[in-house]
Design an enzyme around this catalytic site. Structure first.
Site, PDB file in Angstrom:
ATOM      1  N   ASP A  93      -6.813   4.351   8.773  1.00  0.00           N
ATOM      2  CA  ASP A  93      -5.718   3.664   8.074  1.00  0.00           C
ATOM      3  C   ASP A  93      -5.636   2.218   8.594  1.00  0.00           C
ATOM      4  O   ASP A  93      -5.601   1.995   9.810  1.00  0.00           O
ATOM      5  CB  ASP A  93      -4.420   4.433   8.397  1.00  0.00           C
ATOM      6  CG  ASP A  93      -3.244   4.020   7.550  1.00  0.00           C
ATOM      7  OD1 ASP A  93      -3.458   3.496   6.443  1.00  0.00           O
ATOM      8  OD2 ASP A  93      -2.098   4.241   7.994  1.00  0.00           O
ATOM      9  N   HIS A  94      -5.617   1.266   7.697  1.00  0.00           N
ATOM     10  CA  HIS A  94      -5.476  -0.161   8.066  1.00  0.00           C
ATOM     11  C   HIS A  94      -6.513  -0.647   9.080  1.00  0.00           C
ATOM     12  O   HIS A  94      -6.155  -1.304  10.076  1.00  0.00           O
ATOM     13  CB  HIS A  94      -4.068  -0.458   8.603  1.00  0.00           C
ATOM     14  CG  HIS A  94      -3.011  -0.325   7.550  1.00  0.00           C
ATOM     15  ND1 HIS A  94      -2.803  -1.266   6.574  1.00  0.00           N
ATOM     16  CD2 HIS A  94      -2.118   0.669   7.313  1.00  0.00           C
ATOM     17  CE1 HIS A  94      -1.826  -0.873   5.780  1.00  0.00           C
ATOM     18  NE2 HIS A  94      -1.399   0.312   6.197  1.00  0.00           N
ATOM     19  N   GLY A 190       7.573   1.609   7.121  1.00  0.00           N
ATOM     20  CA  GLY A 190       8.706   1.841   8.013  1.00  0.00           C
ATOM     21  C   GLY A 190       9.898   2.485   7.312  1.00  0.00           C
ATOM     22  O   GLY A 190       9.826   2.898   6.151  1.00  0.00           O
ATOM     23  N   HIS A 232       0.672   2.456  -0.324  1.00  0.00           N
ATOM     24  CA  HIS A 232       1.120   2.526   1.079  1.00  0.00           C
ATOM     25  C   HIS A 232       2.646   2.504   1.100  1.00  0.00           C
ATOM     26  O   HIS A 232       3.290   2.308   0.070  1.00  0.00           O
ATOM     27  CB  HIS A 232       0.568   1.320   1.860  1.00  0.00           C
ATOM     28  CG  HIS A 232      -0.863   1.477   2.228  1.00  0.00           C
ATOM     29  ND1 HIS A 232      -1.279   1.617   3.522  1.00  0.00           N
ATOM     30  CD2 HIS A 232      -1.978   1.549   1.458  1.00  0.00           C
ATOM     31  CE1 HIS A 232      -2.585   1.763   3.537  1.00  0.00           C
ATOM     32  NE2 HIS A 232      -3.043   1.728   2.294  1.00  0.00           N
ATOM     33  N   SER A 235       7.149   6.379   2.094  1.00  0.00           N
ATOM     34  CA  SER A 235       8.128   7.341   2.595  1.00  0.00           C
ATOM     35  C   SER A 235       9.445   7.181   1.840  1.00  0.00           C
ATOM     36  O   SER A 235       9.810   6.072   1.440  1.00  0.00           O
ATOM     37  CB  SER A 235       8.349   7.126   4.097  1.00  0.00           C
ATOM     38  OG  SER A 235       7.323   7.757   4.831  1.00  0.00           O
ATOM     39  N   SER A 278       6.305   7.500   7.960  1.00  0.00           N
ATOM     40  CA  SER A 278       7.669   7.412   8.498  1.00  0.00           C
ATOM     41  C   SER A 278       8.486   8.680   8.265  1.00  0.00           C
ATOM     42  O   SER A 278       9.268   9.083   9.136  1.00  0.00           O
ATOM     43  CB  SER A 278       8.405   6.221   7.867  1.00  0.00           C
ATOM     44  OG  SER A 278       7.747   5.027   8.206  1.00  0.00           O
TER      45      SER A 278
HETATM   46  P1  13P Z   1       5.536   4.717   5.459  1.00  0.00           P
HETATM   47  O1  13P Z   1       5.953   3.867   6.618  1.00  0.00           O
HETATM   48  O2  13P Z   1       6.381   4.435   4.245  1.00  0.00           O
HETATM   49  O3  13P Z   1       5.473   6.156   5.771  1.00  0.00           O
HETATM   50  O4  13P Z   1       4.040   4.257   5.053  1.00  0.00           O
HETATM   51  C1  13P Z   1       2.933   4.726   5.762  1.00  0.00           C
HETATM   52  C2  13P Z   1       1.665   4.001   5.410  1.00  0.00           C
HETATM   53  O5  13P Z   1       1.573   3.270   4.451  1.00  0.00           O
HETATM   54  C3  13P Z   1       0.514   4.247   6.293  1.00  0.00           C
HETATM   55  O6  13P Z   1      -0.559   3.420   5.967  1.00  0.00           O
HETATM   56  O1  G3H Z   2       0.837   1.776   8.083  1.00  0.00           O
HETATM   57  C1  G3H Z   2       1.025   2.088   9.242  1.00  0.00           C
HETATM   58  C2  G3H Z   2       1.211   3.497   9.643  1.00  0.00           C
HETATM   59  O2  G3H Z   2       2.535   3.915   9.435  1.00  0.00           O
HETATM   60  C3  G3H Z   2       0.742   3.704  11.044  1.00  0.00           C
HETATM   61  O3  G3H Z   2       1.632   3.197  11.975  1.00  0.00           O
HETATM   62  O4  G3H Z   2       0.268   1.723  13.455  1.00  0.00           O
HETATM   63  O5  G3H Z   2       2.460   2.707  14.224  1.00  0.00           O
HETATM   64  O6  G3H Z   2       0.446   4.162  13.965  1.00  0.00           O
HETATM   65  P1  G3H Z   2       1.176   2.924  13.515  1.00  0.00           P
HETATM   66 ZN    ZN Z   3      -0.063   1.499   5.196  1.00  0.00          ZN
END
Ligand code: 13P
Ligand code: G3H
Ligand code: ZN
Length: 332
Positions: A93-94, A190, A232, A235, A278
């Site tokens: 992720d990212h 978030g 993305h 939540s 989140s």
């Molecule tokens: P949320 O913070 O809305 O759960 O998004 C998570 C996310 O996009 C992880 O890449």
């Molecule tokens: O998009 C980000 C995700 O919620 C992951 O968060 O980098 O705190 O693990 P984190």
């Molecule tokens: Zn994300």
């Protein structure tokens, strides 16, 4: 070099095709520890849903990349043991650099995100294309991103959304060769996605945030028909969790998420992957705070992590069944 195929994982290509045709979205749940992973697998096995296990670079630092990789391999075996060999993707992720993506691919990830959205358009194209060229040699799928979500994305804070520009999308997809595209249409990361003054109150007095920009999504669908889109920051920030947290010593203020109805609508569109982190954090924290408050004499971690895992499982099942519509689609 270990191939994800040897680990029993799958890439996202086929499951996205099926999600697109079936008008549902695949859940992408972040995990950092064993209880989260157990809850995700149990929920998706019981609901017969394909699933994407997501590891952020923060999670890699927190839990160790080797451990997480073996946990994902364990997830495949665990699902089989539970009697349902559902498709499981292990996704970065990212990812922010070529080196990180390469390292994950070599570690057995079946899918990576290269998030070049904070760079100029040209640099984003160049970086994403480089990752795609490497990943595709190993049949690993790649998610790119165009547009910037408001809020905190990794360590970058953006005050406002930069919505994805539909005019750029076709060029980006054809120049980079990405397999899916994350877009910005009003979601953000978030638990504080909107300020209360951006929201209106409905008849029940509940704060309703401004709607997502489905018009932009529709424009994007027109220029890249049939192409898998990723959301993305999806939540919903269930208010019951916020209330439990605050009633048990927490201090969450103005926590507002994306209404489920909007995610249901998105799941029926070209959106094939919906990211949720989140909500899991909130479910876990709510359950742990409640247990601590009700049983101050307990000190065995299983006594509070057990109920937290149960709450997580309930949440993930709800997402698959009632929001994303992925339940029942593991064997499409
Ligand atoms: P949320 O913070 O809305 O759960 O998004 C998570 C996310 O996009 C992880 O890449
Ligand atoms: O998009 C980000 C995700 O919620 C992951 O968060 O980098 O705190 O693990 P984190
Ligand atoms: Zn994300």
């Amino acid at each position: 070099m270990v191939s994800y195929k040897e680990l029993g994982l799958v890439n996202s290509r086929e499951i996205f095709k099926k999600a697109f045709a079936g008008k549902y979205a695949i859940p992408a749940f972040n995990f950092n520890n064993m209880e989260q992973m157990q809850a995700i697998v149990q929920a998706c096995v019981e609901e017969n849903s394909p699933v994407i296990l997501q590891v952020s670079s923060g999670a890699r630092k927190y839990a160790n990349q080797t451990l997480l990789r073996y946990m994902a391999q364990g997830a495949v075996e665990y699902a089989k043991e539970l009697g349902n060999n559902i498709p499981i993707v292990l996704h970065l992720d990212h990812g922010d650099t070529f080196e990180l993506c390469k390292s994950c691919i070599e570690m057995g990830f079946s899918s990576v995100m290269i998030d070049g959205s904070h760079h100029s358009y040209e640099e984003n194209v160049e970086l994403t294309a480089k990752v795609v060229e490497y990943a595709h040699k190993y049949d690993v799928t790649v998610e790119g991103e165009l547009g910037v979500l408001a809020g905190i994305e990794d360590d970058v804070v953006a005050e406002h959304h930069t919505y994805t520009q539909p005019e750029e999308v076709k060029d980006f997809v054809s120049k980079t060769g990405v397999d899916s595209l994350a877009i910005s249409i009003g979601t953000s990361h978030g638990a504080n996605k909107f300020k209360p003054d951006q929201c209106t109150r409905n008849e029940q007095g509940i704060l309703v945030p401004p709607p997502l920009r489905f018009d932009i999504l529709e424009e994007i669908e027109k220029v890249i028909p049939g192409f898998p889109i990723v959301l993305h920051g999806s939540s919903s920030v269930p208010q019951e969790y916020v209330e439990i947290i605050n009633a048990n010593g927490g201090k969450l203020k103005d926590a507002i998420g994306i209404p489920e109805e909007e995610l249901r609508r998105a799941s029926k569109s070209a959106v094939c992957k919906i990211n949720i982190d989140s909500d899991g954090r909130l479910a876990m924290t709510a359950a742990i705070r409640k247990t601590f408050n009700e049983h101050p004499e307990w000190f065995d971690p299983r006594q509070y992590l057990g109920p937290a895992r149960e709450e997580l499982k309930k949440l993930y099942k709800h997402k698959c069944v009632s929001v994303l519509g992925s339940a029942g689609h593991a064997n499409d």
